[in-house]
Motif scaffolding. Structure first.
Motif, PDB file in Angstrom:
ATOM      1  N   LYS A   1     -11.487  70.462-130.111  1.00 40.43           N
ATOM      2  CA  LYS A   1     -12.226  71.968-130.777  1.00 40.43           C
ATOM      3  C   LYS A   1     -10.531  73.315-130.913  1.00 40.43           C
ATOM      4  CE  LYS A   1     -14.910  75.784-130.947  1.00 40.43           C
ATOM      5  NZ  LYS A   1     -15.483  75.774-132.460  1.00 40.43           N
TER       6      LYS A   1
ATOM      7  N   SER B   1     -17.754  65.103-133.752  1.00 45.53           N
ATOM      8  CA  SER B   1     -17.540  64.349-135.691  1.00 45.53           C
ATOM      9  C   SER B   1     -18.052  63.219-136.092  1.00 45.53           C
ATOM     10  CB  SER B   1     -16.102  65.281-135.884  1.00 45.53           C
ATOM     11  OG  SER B   1     -15.794  64.663-137.436  1.00 45.53           O
TER      12      SER B   1
ATOM     13  N   CYS C   1     -11.232  74.565-135.829  1.00 47.68           N
ATOM     14  CA  CYS C   1     -12.539  75.211-135.193  1.00 47.68           C
ATOM     15  C   CYS C   1     -13.568  74.902-135.369  1.00 47.68           C
ATOM     16  CB  CYS C   1     -11.584  76.746-135.704  1.00 47.68           C
ATOM     17  SG  CYS C   1     -10.223  77.811-135.862  1.00 47.68           S
ATOM     18  N   LYS C   2     -13.729  74.601-136.064  1.00 47.12           N
ATOM     19  CA  LYS C   2     -15.720  74.285-135.807  1.00 47.12           C
ATOM     20  C   LYS C   2     -15.610  72.865-135.757  1.00 47.12           C
ATOM     21  CE  LYS C   2     -18.043  74.354-139.759  1.00 47.12           C
ATOM     22  NZ  LYS C   2     -18.344  74.722-141.478  1.00 47.12           N
ATOM     23  N   ARG C   3     -14.417  72.074-134.691  1.00 43.74           N
ATOM     24  CA  ARG C   3     -15.496  70.369-133.992  1.00 43.74           C
ATOM     25  C   ARG C   3     -15.526  71.122-132.792  1.00 43.74           C
ATOM     26  NH1 ARG C   3     -12.347  65.800-135.780  1.00 43.74           N
ATOM     27  NH2 ARG C   3     -12.887  65.103-134.076  1.00 43.74           N
ATOM     28  N   SER C   4     -16.977  70.023-132.337  1.00 44.54           N
ATOM     29  CA  SER C   4     -17.195  70.676-131.005  1.00 44.54           C
ATOM     30  C   SER C   4     -16.670  69.430-130.232  1.00 44.54           C
ATOM     31  CB  SER C   4     -18.774  69.557-130.849  1.00 44.54           C
ATOM     32  OG  SER C   4     -18.627  69.020-131.318  1.00 44.54           O
TER      33      SER C   4
ATOM     34  N   ARG D   1      -9.483  75.578-140.378  1.00 45.57           N
ATOM     35  CA  ARG D   1     -11.138  75.952-140.345  1.00 45.57           C
ATOM     36  C   ARG D   1     -11.547  74.262-139.323  1.00 45.57           C
ATOM     37  NH1 ARG D   1     -15.949  74.615-143.877  1.00 45.57           N
ATOM     38  NH2 ARG D   1     -17.152  76.428-143.648  1.00 45.57           N
ATOM     39  N   ALA D   2     -11.033  72.613-140.229  1.00 50.90           N
ATOM     40  CA  ALA D   2     -12.213  72.406-139.609  1.00 50.90           C
ATOM     41  C   ALA D   2     -12.010  72.151-138.123  1.00 50.90           C
ATOM     42  CB  ALA D   2     -11.499  71.121-140.528  1.00 50.90           C
TER      43      ALA D   2
END
Length: 495
Positions: free
Chosen positions: A232, A11, A225-228, A222-223
């Motif tokens: 995450k 991020s 879930c979108k982390r890498s 949602r944020a």
């Protein structure tokens, strides 16, 4: 690949909290938290402004008296989010991928369960708790309705705060700010629609708050879930790991208990203010409780100062947590000094500014009612002006929690803040107040004299705040020095 290697691509908003320059990073980290806290507080402020200007009589008092009670109940569960954030920060600092994963996927279902419990408790016990606080009968019904609707939204409120705590521990303080900005705008619009258009009064502002919190909750999940990176979130992997939950509870429960006991002292003080307000109301023969309205507006203004300072509590906690996990013990003293300096400046400037512009700020809530504004100015003088000492105290508490010490700040705060205030109320305030009330009820003193003496007692009630903050800060500072000394000795022994 290690967690450290993946972190930069996870991020763009995340920040490495283990390397300097720390003053710059502390400011960059804290400013979004300050803005986030201010927006979150605007939920309640918007409620008060809208019902104060467009709602029914006594509506502002009905919303205002619920604040201390909401904090009392919510803080107990919110402490668990502190534990989750601490262990995510420590796991990131130690590059422990499994620790971070387990903490994230235990924290979210734990928040949902805690929110369910809070919903049931709040809905069914709200009226009884307000009665125990000596709430004015004229506002009891509206205050109970506001609380019940508010607590019906406990699950999204806790999910948002747990998720935001995880993001901040990972060094991302801007995402929660963006989410609260969106929810804050929605809250204001819904307030106006429900109160002005639908005439729902306090029920409308409570419903607006809950719906806007649902939006912020959805955005923060949602944020995640979108982390890498290791933070995450995978919904299919949600699982309460007993050992991880135990660690979260070990840090979070004392923080929650501290917050709740802290709130208990505020509830008791609020109850004492309600008693003074009822006495003044009777002596003046008025339908509106001027003391409660003035106190409510002033307390809401103070809240903006508090959340600005509390950002450095969270900053100290997460900076300490990551540096502890990375075993960068030499950074601990530097981080603490910078956090104390910045929180002191912010608290002094903001608190002093609120006192200087007190009349103008209070008029936003109180429709230019001179008598109610005068009571608000009285509180801002004795509580908001020395508010920076509360900020110093909170930074010390956050620093200790970041180092994994949660029981000691709880004990110190309970004794220094709660114990001191309870002693003050029951040993110094209550006896003369009971005597004054008996004299007025017995017709032994005139109404004007009663009001003057009640005003003097308000000053004695308010002054208990700064005294408790200074005493507790001193004790927490000694505790921090002891904990840091032990860590440095341990580091030298392992070298």
């Amino acid at each position: 690949m290690s967690t450290a290697a993946k972190a930069p691509s996870a991020s763009k908003r995340s920040m490495n909290l283990c390397e300097g320059p720390f003053l710059r990073k502390i400011l960059l980290y804290a400013i979004p938290i300050i803005l986030t806290g201010l927006l979150q507080l605007l939920f309640n402020a918007a409620d008060l402004v809208v019902v104060g200007r467009y709602g029914h009589a006594n509506a502002i008092g009905a919303v205002g008296v619920t604040g201390a009670l909401i904090n009392l109940i919510v803080n107990l569960f919110m402490g668990l989010s502190v534990g989750a954030g601490v262990f995510v920060a420590q796991g990131i600092g130690a590059r422990d991928k499994e620790m971070v994963h387990r903490t994230v996927h235990t924290a979210i279902p734990a928040a949902a369960i805690a929110g369910t419990i809070l919903t049931v408790v709040g809905i069914f016990l709200a009226p009884q708790m307000l009665i125990l606080m000596n709430t004015d009968a004229d506002i009891l019904g509206d205050a109970s309705l506001y609380l019940q609707i508010y607590f019906a939204g406990s699950i999204p409120i806790l999910l948002y705060n747990f998720g935001a705590s995880i993001l901040r521990a990972a060094g991302d303080t801007r995402s929660p700010l963006i989410f609260l900005s969106i929810a804050g705008v929605l809250n204001v619009l819904l307030n106006l629609f429900f109160v002005i258009v639908l005439d729902l009064n306090v029920a409308g502002v409570a419903l607006a708050t809950v719906l806007s919190q649902v939006v912020s909750c959805a955005l923060v999940l949602r944020a995640l879930c979108k982390r890498s990176d290791d933070c995450k979130l995978f919904f299919r992997k949600l699982h309460i790991y007993p050992s991880t939950l135990a660690r979260i509870v070990r840090i979070g429960l004392p923080a929650g208990i501290q917050g709740s006991l802290f709130s208990i002292s505020n509830v008791i003080i609020q109850s004492s203010m309600n008693s003074i307000g009822n006495l003044v109301k009777g002596a003046q023969g008025m339908e509106i409780n001027l003391v409660i309205d003035g106190n409510t507006a002033a307390a809401n203004i103070e809240g903006f100062v508090y959340v600005s300072m509390n950002a450095f509590h969270q900053t100290a906690m997460n900076f300490m947590g990551q540096n502890l996990g990375a075993r960068r013990y030499e950074n601990l003293g530097v981080i603490l000094r910078h956090c104390l300096l910045t929180v002191g400046i912010v608290g002094f400037v903001f608190g002093g500014g609120c006192r200087v512009f007190a009349d103008t700020l209070l008029a936003i809530y109180l429709r230019d009612d001179p008598a109610a504004i005068a009571y608000g100015v009285l509180r801002l003088t004795f509580v908001c002006l020395p508010y920076f000492t509360c900020g110093l105290m909170d930074v010390m508490s956050g620093a200790l929690r970041g180092l994994g010490a949660s029981l000691s700040p709880m004990i110190i705060t309970v004794v220094g803040v709660c114990g001191m205030r309870l002693f003050w109320i029951y040993a110094i305030f209550r006896p003369p107040f009971d005597a004054l009330k008996a004299q007025f009820d017995g017709g032994m003193i005139a109404a004007g004299t009663c009001v003057e003496k009640a005003d003097d007692m308000l000053k004695w009630l308010y002054i208990s705040y700064p005294i408790s903050w200074v005493l507790t800060f001193a004790a927490l500072l000694v505790c921090f020095l002891i904990v840091r000394s032990r860590l440095l000795r341990k580091s030298k022994a392992l070298a």
